[in-house]
Design a protein around this motif. Structure first.
Motif, PDB file in Angstrom:
ATOM      1  N   LYS A 198     -35.116  35.292  39.241  1.00 22.72           N
ATOM      2  CA  LYS A 198     -35.080  34.992  40.811  1.00 22.72           C
ATOM      3  C   LYS A 198     -35.772  34.928  41.110  1.00 22.72           C
ATOM      4  CE  LYS A 198     -32.016  36.892  44.079  1.00 22.72           C
ATOM      5  NZ  LYS A 198     -30.765  38.576  44.688  1.00 22.72           N
ATOM      6  N   ASP A 199     -35.969  33.007  41.757  1.00 23.35           N
ATOM      7  CA  ASP A 199     -36.302  32.407  42.365  1.00 23.35           C
ATOM      8  C   ASP A 199     -38.200  32.705  41.754  1.00 23.35           C
ATOM      9  OD1 ASP A 199     -34.699  31.849  44.145  1.00 23.35           O
ATOM     10  OD2 ASP A 199     -34.846  34.133  45.363  1.00 23.35           O
ATOM     11  N   ASN A 200     -38.067  32.833  40.696  1.00 20.08           N
ATOM     12  CA  ASN A 200     -39.253  32.783  39.770  1.00 20.08           C
ATOM     13  C   ASN A 200     -39.902  34.771  40.225  1.00 20.08           C
ATOM     14  OD1 ASN A 200     -41.005  31.346  37.733  1.00 20.08           O
ATOM     15  ND2 ASN A 200     -42.588  31.455  39.676  1.00 20.08           N
ATOM     16  N   SER A 201     -39.535  35.191  40.684  1.00 23.67           N
ATOM     17  CA  SER A 201     -39.878  36.640  40.066  1.00 23.67           C
ATOM     18  C   SER A 201     -39.029  37.380  39.366  1.00 23.67           C
ATOM     19  CB  SER A 201     -39.852  37.247  41.882  1.00 23.67           C
ATOM     20  OG  SER A 201     -40.472  36.556  43.122  1.00 23.67           O
ATOM     21  N   THR A 202     -39.775  38.296  38.786  1.00 21.75           N
ATOM     22  CA  THR A 202     -39.338  39.287  38.252  1.00 21.75           C
ATOM     23  C   THR A 202     -38.049  40.207  38.429  1.00 21.75           C
ATOM     24  OG1 THR A 202     -41.190  39.209  36.179  1.00 21.75           O
ATOM     25  CG2 THR A 202     -39.334  40.924  36.219  1.00 21.75           C
ATOM     26  N   ARG A 203     -37.315  40.979  38.221  1.00 23.23           N
ATOM     27  CA  ARG A 203     -35.644  41.663  38.595  1.00 23.23           C
ATOM     28  C   ARG A 203     -35.803  42.603  37.447  1.00 23.23           C
ATOM     29  NH1 ARG A 203     -32.366  45.239  40.395  1.00 23.23           N
ATOM     30  NH2 ARG A 203     -30.826  44.493  41.758  1.00 23.23           N
ATOM     31  N   ASN A 204     -35.607  43.558  37.573  1.00 28.29           N
ATOM     32  CA  ASN A 204     -35.697  44.113  37.198  1.00 28.29           C
ATOM     33  C   ASN A 204     -33.987  45.403  36.880  1.00 28.29           C
ATOM     34  OD1 ASN A 204     -37.707  44.517  35.444  1.00 28.29           O
ATOM     35  ND2 ASN A 204     -38.935  46.043  37.121  1.00 28.29           N
ATOM     36  N   ILE A 205     -33.507  45.728  36.216  1.00 26.10           N
ATOM     37  CA  ILE A 205     -32.364  46.506  36.117  1.00 26.10           C
ATOM     38  C   ILE A 205     -32.603  47.257  34.882  1.00 26.10           C
ATOM     39  CG2 ILE A 205     -29.952  46.686  35.667  1.00 26.10           C
ATOM     40  CD1 ILE A 205     -29.535  44.104  37.050  1.00 26.10           C
ATOM     41  N   PHE A 206     -31.907  48.664  34.804  1.00 27.64           N
ATOM     42  CA  PHE A 206     -31.863  50.084  34.378  1.00 27.64           C
ATOM     43  C   PHE A 206     -31.163  50.419  34.332  1.00 27.64           C
ATOM     44  CE2 PHE A 206     -36.395  50.045  36.920  1.00 27.64           C
ATOM     45  CZ  PHE A 206     -37.066  49.456  36.137  1.00 27.64           C
ATOM     46  N   VAL A 207     -30.537  50.661  32.926  1.00 31.76           N
ATOM     47  CA  VAL A 207     -29.205  50.811  32.660  1.00 31.76           C
ATOM     48  C   VAL A 207     -29.168  51.724  31.051  1.00 31.76           C
ATOM     49  CG1 VAL A 207     -28.162  48.369  33.306  1.00 31.76           C
ATOM     50  CG2 VAL A 207     -29.013  48.962  30.972  1.00 31.76           C
ATOM     51  N   TYR A 208     -27.755  52.903  31.004  1.00 32.17           N
ATOM     52  CA  TYR A 208     -28.028  53.376  29.871  1.00 32.17           C
ATOM     53  C   TYR A 208     -26.323  53.513  29.498  1.00 32.17           C
ATOM     54  CZ  TYR A 208     -26.489  57.722  32.648  1.00 32.17           C
ATOM     55  OH  TYR A 208     -26.202  58.478  33.342  1.00 32.17           O
ATOM     56  N   HIS A 209     -25.792  54.648  28.388  1.00 33.93           N
ATOM     57  CA  HIS A 209     -24.917  54.505  27.808  1.00 33.93           C
ATOM     58  C   HIS A 209     -24.289  55.833  27.357  1.00 33.93           C
ATOM     59  CE1 HIS A 209     -20.706  54.248  26.422  1.00 33.93           C
ATOM     60  NE2 HIS A 209     -20.081  53.788  26.968  1.00 33.93           N
ATOM     61  N   SER A 210     -23.769  56.868  27.319  1.00 35.60           N
ATOM     62  CA  SER A 210     -23.822  57.745  26.526  1.00 35.60           C
ATOM     63  C   SER A 210     -23.832  58.280  25.383  1.00 35.60           C
ATOM     64  CB  SER A 210     -22.941  58.158  27.466  1.00 35.60           C
ATOM     65  OG  SER A 210     -21.119  57.753  27.060  1.00 35.60           O
ATOM     66  N   ASP A 211     -22.895  56.344  24.878  1.00 35.84           N
ATOM     67  CA  ASP A 211     -22.782  56.422  23.427  1.00 35.84           C
ATOM     68  C   ASP A 211     -24.312  55.229  22.643  1.00 35.84           C
ATOM     69  OD1 ASP A 211     -22.103  55.418  20.751  1.00 35.84           O
ATOM     70  OD2 ASP A 211     -20.143  55.075  21.449  1.00 35.84           O
ATOM     71  N   ALA A 212     -24.921  55.452  21.592  1.00 41.57           N
ATOM     72  CA  ALA A 212     -26.133  55.385  21.289  1.00 41.57           C
ATOM     73  C   ALA A 212     -25.331  54.079  21.079  1.00 41.57           C
ATOM     74  CB  ALA A 212     -26.848  55.717  20.608  1.00 41.57           C
ATOM     75  N   LYS A 213     -24.280  53.550  20.488  1.00 44.36           N
ATOM     76  CA  LYS A 213     -24.038  52.803  19.251  1.00 44.36           C
ATOM     77  C   LYS A 213     -22.977  52.158  20.198  1.00 44.36           C
ATOM     78  CE  LYS A 213     -20.465  50.482  16.249  1.00 44.36           C
ATOM     79  NZ  LYS A 213     -20.457  49.350  17.616  1.00 44.36           N
TER      80      LYS A 213
END
Length: 434
Positions: free
Chosen positions: A259-274
Motif C-alpha cells: 500500500k503506497d509501496n509500503s508493506t501492510r500485514n493482515i493476520f487471520v485464521y479460521h477454526s477449520d483447517a481445510k
C-alpha cells in the motif's frame, strides 16, 4: 538370518555389495533367483522414492518368479532411501506407501484411512505383498493425478496443519482424483468469514473476505452488510504465508500486500483447517492466473515459485538510527526477499521502516561485527550492511542468530538483481525510520 532368507546390500548406485544365503539350502535354484531379481528391483523402485543420503533399516519383501510358483521367499534388504531429508522409516499398510516418521504421526490422525507400521517391525506376508503391489509411485499416480499447478505441495519444513491437510486432501477427500472437488480454491471467486486481528487493539474479530480474480483483488469488510470494503489488496502484490507460532493459532495465516509501496500485514485464521488451506490455495490460484496473463510466455515451472513465498528470515535484532549515535533498540525484523523491514511488535500491521537490499554488483555487502566506534548496543554479535548510501548496524543476541542473519543477507546480496527489481531501488532509498 531366518531360514530361506536372502540378504542383499546395495549401494546408492544399486550395485550389489553382498549376497548372503542362509545355511539352509533355499527351495529354488540360484539361476531362478537371478532371473527373478530384476523384476523385484523394478518393483521395489516403484515403491520407494529415492534420493539416497542415508542407510535405512532392513525391510522384508516378497519375490515371486513368473512361472515358478515355488519361488516365494522374503528378502531382507538394506537400501539408501530418503524422503529428503527424513528417511521413510514407516509405511502405510492401507495405502501402500512409505513415509517418514513425521508424516507417520499425521497418518495416525486419520486411522480410518491409513494404518502405519514401522519398517523395523515384523511384517506379515500380506503386508509385504501390498507394499510390493502398490508403492509410492503407483500411489502418487492415483492420488495426485490431477493436482493443479498452483496447489501448494508442502515440504518437511512446513507447519503441521499444512502437511496434514495435504495428506487428507489426497487420501481422505480424494481432491486430486475428481476436479469438481477443487472448486473451493479454483473457481476464481471465494467469499467467507475469517477471524482477523485488529490493527490497534489486537483483538481477533470475524470479518467478511472476498477474493475475486475478475476484480484482481482480495477485499475485507468490517461489517457484514457493509457496501464498501475496509481494504482492497491487489492480487499483483499479494502474498500469504502460514505463521502458526507467530499468530498463536495452528491455522494462522499472514497476508501481506503493498500500500503506497509500503508493506501492510493482515493476520487471520479460521477454526477449520481445510477452510484456511482452501483460502491459501485460492490466493495462489488467483496469483497464478494473474501471472499467466502478465507473463504469457512463462512456463508453469517459472510461475509457481512466484505465487507465494515464505520469509527468508525473521526474528529480533537491535538497531540504531542513521547517525549511529542513537541508542540501540530491540525490534522485530522480517526479511522478505529483498525487503528488510522492522516492527516494534511481530504482529504490527505496518513496518516502522523498510530498506531494499541489492546485490554485490551494486556495492551491497554484509560484514560480521560493528565499527569500533559504535556504542549503545546491548547484544554483542553485530552485523553491518553496507549500501551505496550508508551503513546499517544491527546486533544479535546470540552468535547463532548472527550467523543465520548474515547467511540470509548473503544469499540475497549474492543473487544478481532481476530487471524488474531495479525499479524498486529508487522507491526504497531513504525509507522512513531506518
Amino acid at each position: 538370518f531366518p531360514q530361506n532368507h536372502i540378504c542383499l546390500f546395495y549401494d546408492k548406485t544399486f550395485s550389489p555389495l553382498l549376497l548372503y544365503l542362509s545355511s539352509t539350502p533355499p527351495p529354488f535354484s540360484l539361476s531362478s533367483f537371478c532371473a527373478a531379481l530384476p523384476g523385484f528391483i523394478s518393483s521395489l523402485l516403484s515403491c520407494c522414492p529415492i534420493s539416497l543420503p542415508l542407510l535405512s533399516p532392513p525391510c522384508l519383501f516378497s519375490l515371486h518368479s513368473p512361472g515358478s510358483p515355488s519361488l516365494s521367499f522374503c528378502l531382507s534388504l538394506s537400501l539408501f532411501l530418503s524422503l529428503s531429508p527424513a528417511e521413510p522409516d514407516w509405511a502405510s499398510l492401507t495405502l501402500g506407501v512409505f513415509v517418514c516418521q513425521a508424516c507417520s504421526l499425521l497418518h495416525r490422525s486419520i486411522p480410518h484411512i491409513s494404518r502405519v507400521k514401522s519398517v523395523q517391525d515384523t511384517w506379515d506376508a500380506s503386508d509385504v505383498e501390498l507394499m510390493a503391489a502398490t508403492g509410492n509411485n503407483a500411489a502418487k499416480a492415483k492420488y495426485e493425478q490431477k493436482v493443479p499447478a498452483f496447489y501448494y505441495r508442502p515440504t518437511h519444513s512446513d507447519c503441521k496443519m499444512l502437511r496434514e491437510q495435504w495428506i487428507r486432501a489426497k487420501y481422505e477427500r480424494n481432491e486430486f482424483e475428481f476436479i469438481e472437488k477443487q472448486e473451493p480454491y479454483s473457481a476464481g471467486y471465494r467469499e467467507g468469514f475469517l477471524w482477523k486481528r485488529g490493527r490497534d487493539n489486537g483483538q481477533f474479530l470475524s470479518r467478511k473476505f472476498i477474493l475475486s480474480e475478475r476484480e484482481g483483488a482480495l477485499k475485507y469488510f468490517n461489517k457484514q452488510d457493509a457496501r464498501d470494503p475496509k481494504a482492497v489488496m491487489k492480487i499483483e502484490t499479494l502474498n500469504a504465508t502460514f505463521q502458526p507460532a507467530k499468530i498463536g493459532n495452528p491455522c494462522g495465516l499472514q497476508i501481506t500486500y503493498l500500500k503506497d509501496n509500503s508493506t501492510r500485514n493482515i493476520f487471520v485464521y479460521h477454526s477449520d483447517a481445510k477452510e484456511m488451506v482452501d483460502w491459501f490455495n485460492a490466493i495462489r490460484a488467483a496469483r497464478f492466473h494473474y501471472l499467466q496473463v502478465a507473463f504469457p510466455g512463462a512456463s508453469d515451472e517459472e510461475l509457481v515459485p512466484k505465487l507465494t513465498r515464505n520469509f527468508m528470515k525473521e526474528g529480533f535484532m537491535e538497531k540504531t538510527g542513521p547517525k549511529h549515535t542513537e541508542g540501540f533498540k530491540k525490534r522485530w525484523f522480517t526479511m522478505d526477499d529483498r525487503r528488510l523491514m522492522y516492527f516494534k511488535d511481530p504482529l504490527d500491521a505496518y513496518a516502522r521502516g523498510e530498506v531494499f537490499i541489492g546485490s554485490k554488483e551494486n556495492s551491497y555487502t554484509v560484514l560480521s561485527g560493528l565499527p569500533s566506534s559504535t556504542q549503545g548496543y546491548h547484544w554483542n554479535h553485530g552485523i553491518t550492511i553496507v549500501t551505496p548510501d550508508r551503513k546499517f548496524l544491527f546486533a544479535c543476541e546470540t552468535e547463532a542468530e548472527q550467523r543465520d542473519w548474515i547467511s540470509a543477507f548473503q544469499r540475497v546480496i549474492n543473487r544478481p538483481m532481476r530487471p524488474q527489481e531495479y525499479a524498486g531501488v529508487f522507491l526504497f532509498q531513504h525509507k522512513h525510520g531506518f
